[in-house]
Design an enzyme around this catalytic site. Structure first.
Site, PDB file in Angstrom:
ATOM      1  N   ASP A  75     -11.185   2.200   3.963  1.00 37.37           N
ATOM      2  CA  ASP A  75     -11.403   0.750   3.854  1.00 37.37           C
ATOM      3  C   ASP A  75     -12.885   0.430   3.676  1.00 37.37           C
ATOM      4  O   ASP A  75     -13.233  -0.690   3.290  1.00 37.37           O
ATOM      5  CB  ASP A  75     -10.948   0.052   5.154  1.00 37.37           C
ATOM      6  CG  ASP A  75      -9.598  -0.620   5.006  1.00 37.37           C
ATOM      7  OD1 ASP A  75      -9.250  -1.011   3.886  1.00 37.37           O
ATOM      8  OD2 ASP A  75      -8.901  -0.772   6.042  1.00 37.37           O
ATOM      9  N   LYS A 132       0.843  -1.204   0.000  1.00 39.42           N
ATOM     10  CA  LYS A 132       0.000   0.000   0.000  1.00 39.42           C
ATOM     11  C   LYS A 132       0.883   1.261   0.000  1.00 39.42           C
ATOM     12  O   LYS A 132       0.633   2.214  -0.738  1.00 39.42           O
ATOM     13  CB  LYS A 132      -0.946  -0.017   1.213  1.00 39.42           C
ATOM     14  CG  LYS A 132      -2.059  -1.073   1.068  1.00 39.42           C
ATOM     15  CD  LYS A 132      -2.844  -1.334   2.344  1.00 39.42           C
ATOM     16  CE  LYS A 132      -3.795  -2.514   2.160  1.00 39.42           C
ATOM     17  NZ  LYS A 132      -4.547  -2.900   3.355  1.00 39.42           N
ATOM     18  N   GLN A 185      -4.746  -1.863   9.724  1.00 39.62           N
ATOM     19  CA  GLN A 185      -4.631  -3.180   9.106  1.00 39.62           C
ATOM     20  C   GLN A 185      -5.143  -4.261  10.057  1.00 39.62           C
ATOM     21  O   GLN A 185      -4.787  -4.295  11.238  1.00 39.62           O
ATOM     22  CB  GLN A 185      -3.159  -3.440   8.718  1.00 39.62           C
ATOM     23  CG  GLN A 185      -2.931  -4.690   7.889  1.00 39.62           C
ATOM     24  CD  GLN A 185      -3.546  -4.628   6.482  1.00 39.62           C
ATOM     25  OE1 GLN A 185      -3.714  -3.558   5.905  1.00 39.62           O
ATOM     26  NE2 GLN A 185      -3.894  -5.778   5.943  1.00 39.62           N
TER      27      GLN A 185
HETATM   28  N1  GUN Z   1      -6.774  -7.326   6.290  1.00 37.39           N
HETATM   29  C1  GUN Z   1      -7.061  -8.067   5.184  1.00 37.39           C
HETATM   30  N2  GUN Z   1      -7.594  -7.293   4.208  1.00 37.39           N
HETATM   31  C2  GUN Z   1      -7.646  -6.036   4.717  1.00 37.39           C
HETATM   32  C3  GUN Z   1      -8.096  -4.806   4.181  1.00 37.39           C
HETATM   33  O1  GUN Z   1      -8.569  -4.693   3.037  1.00 37.39           O
HETATM   34  N3  GUN Z   1      -7.978  -3.741   5.006  1.00 37.39           N
HETATM   35  C4  GUN Z   1      -7.480  -3.836   6.266  1.00 37.39           C
HETATM   36  N4  GUN Z   1      -7.436  -2.734   7.002  1.00 37.39           N
HETATM   37  N5  GUN Z   1      -7.071  -4.975   6.796  1.00 37.39           N
HETATM   38  C5  GUN Z   1      -7.144  -6.065   6.009  1.00 37.39           C
END
Ligand code: GUN
Length: 310
Positions: free
Chosen positions: A136, A69, A113
């Site tokens: 998200d 990211k 995350q």
């Molecule tokens: N863990 C697995 N996929 C994601 C996601 O798309 N966003 C976040 N914040 N955590 C994750």
């Protein structure tokens, strides 16, 4: 007879030759579109979109996702801030940091995350995030707005799947879509998006999960299958109808002697046997995964443009 000519009909149905859905190429195209928008914002005297990410602990998968990211932010001209905590961080410390980010005008959007350590309530953290910065799309306000078709941040994986269907011009209207998995992150939102009155959308959706009896029966009737169970190789050839569209969301790390890291990513689909039956199929890696990250970037751009609530 058609216009007086004899028409020979084959007794066999001719299916479209299988086409691989190249998520990596589509993601690269979208990244260049976003980079172009950033240039225009800067040229007009605006500020760079700024995404922050909170990462707790050292889970291998989470480290990899957050690193890509941050790298993608660099590539497209976004500013990024990575905030790290050890596994033993208290819930209170984390919630305070979330509140600081909510109130920081320099941050357009941020993510925490997941998964988080067991002593921290993920739901509490998600609900503490200001929904206007929740890129998200996990906050109940965004989830609810999405369910009733209002402007919102759509969570990244479902948004990425819909974008692939759109860019490959895959017909969804009136199709039977079977979603395997009912997670809040993928299964529920993608089912909701594909049943909406829209294009892509207008599907008849069936959601199958661990308690569904005879999953094979539903899959065999599906025009589109979205496999999001996290169960490597779950979908086999004898569960898929000729000409189906198969979208594989699985990314389980399995041991591999062929890679430097000692593992490889395996999807929920037994690709080699399923692919020859499909009209379209996504590979793992290189299918849905790259789309997830660009969808997050699109949401961040929307947040920076104050597209929601601002
Ligand atoms: N863990 C697995 N996929 C994601 C996601 O798309 N966003 C976040 N914040 N955590 C994750």
């Amino acid at each position: 007879m058609v216009n007086g000519e004899q028409v020979h009909r084959s007794p066999f149905t001719i299916h479209k030759i299988m086409e691989l859905i190249d998520g990596k190429a589509v993601a690269a195209q979208i990244k260049s579109e976003i980079a172009e928008e950033v240039k225009q914002i800067l040229a007009a005297g605006g500020k760079r979109p700024h995404l922050a990410a909170i990462l707790v602990g050292h889970d291998g998968g989470s480290e990899t996702y957050v690193a890509s990211k941050v790298k993608t932010c660099d590539e497209i001209g976004f500013q990024s801030t990575l905030i790290r905590y050890e596994d033993d961080v208290t819930e209170e410390t984390l919630l305070n940091r979330v509140n600081e980010l909510n109130n920081d005008p320099g941050i357009d959007g941020f993510i925490v995350q997941l998964p988080l350590p067991k002593h921290i309530s993920e739901q509490k953290v998600i609900e503490t995030i200001d929904y206007r910065k929740d890129v998200d799309g996990f906050h109940p306000v965004n989830a609810g707005r999405m369910a009733i078709g209002l402007p919102c941040f759509v969570s990244a994986t479902p948004a990425g799947i819909v974008e692939l269907l759109r860019r490959y011009r895959i017909e969804t209207s009136g199709k039977h879509c079977v979603v395997l998995g009912r997670s809040n992150i993928v299964g529920k939102p993608v089912a909701s998006l594909l049943m909406q009155k829209s294009n892509p959308g207008d599907c008849t959706v069936t959601v199958c999960h661990s308690r569904t009896k005879d999953i094979r029966k539903y899959c065999l009737d599906a025009d589109i299958i979205i496999a999001a169970l996290g169960s490597p190789g779950f979908l086999k050839a004898d569960m898929v109808k000729e000409g189906a569209v198969v979208i594989d969301v699985g990314t389980t790390r399995v041991p591999s002697a062929q890679t430097k890291s000692g593992f490889k990513l395996k999807g929920d689909v037994e690709f080699d046997e399923v692919a020859p039956k499909c009209s379209y199929i996504t590979p793992v890696p290189g299918g849905v995964g790259p789309m997830t990250i660009v969808s997050l970037m699109k949401n961040t751009l929307l947040a920076a443009q104050k597209g929601l609530g601002g």
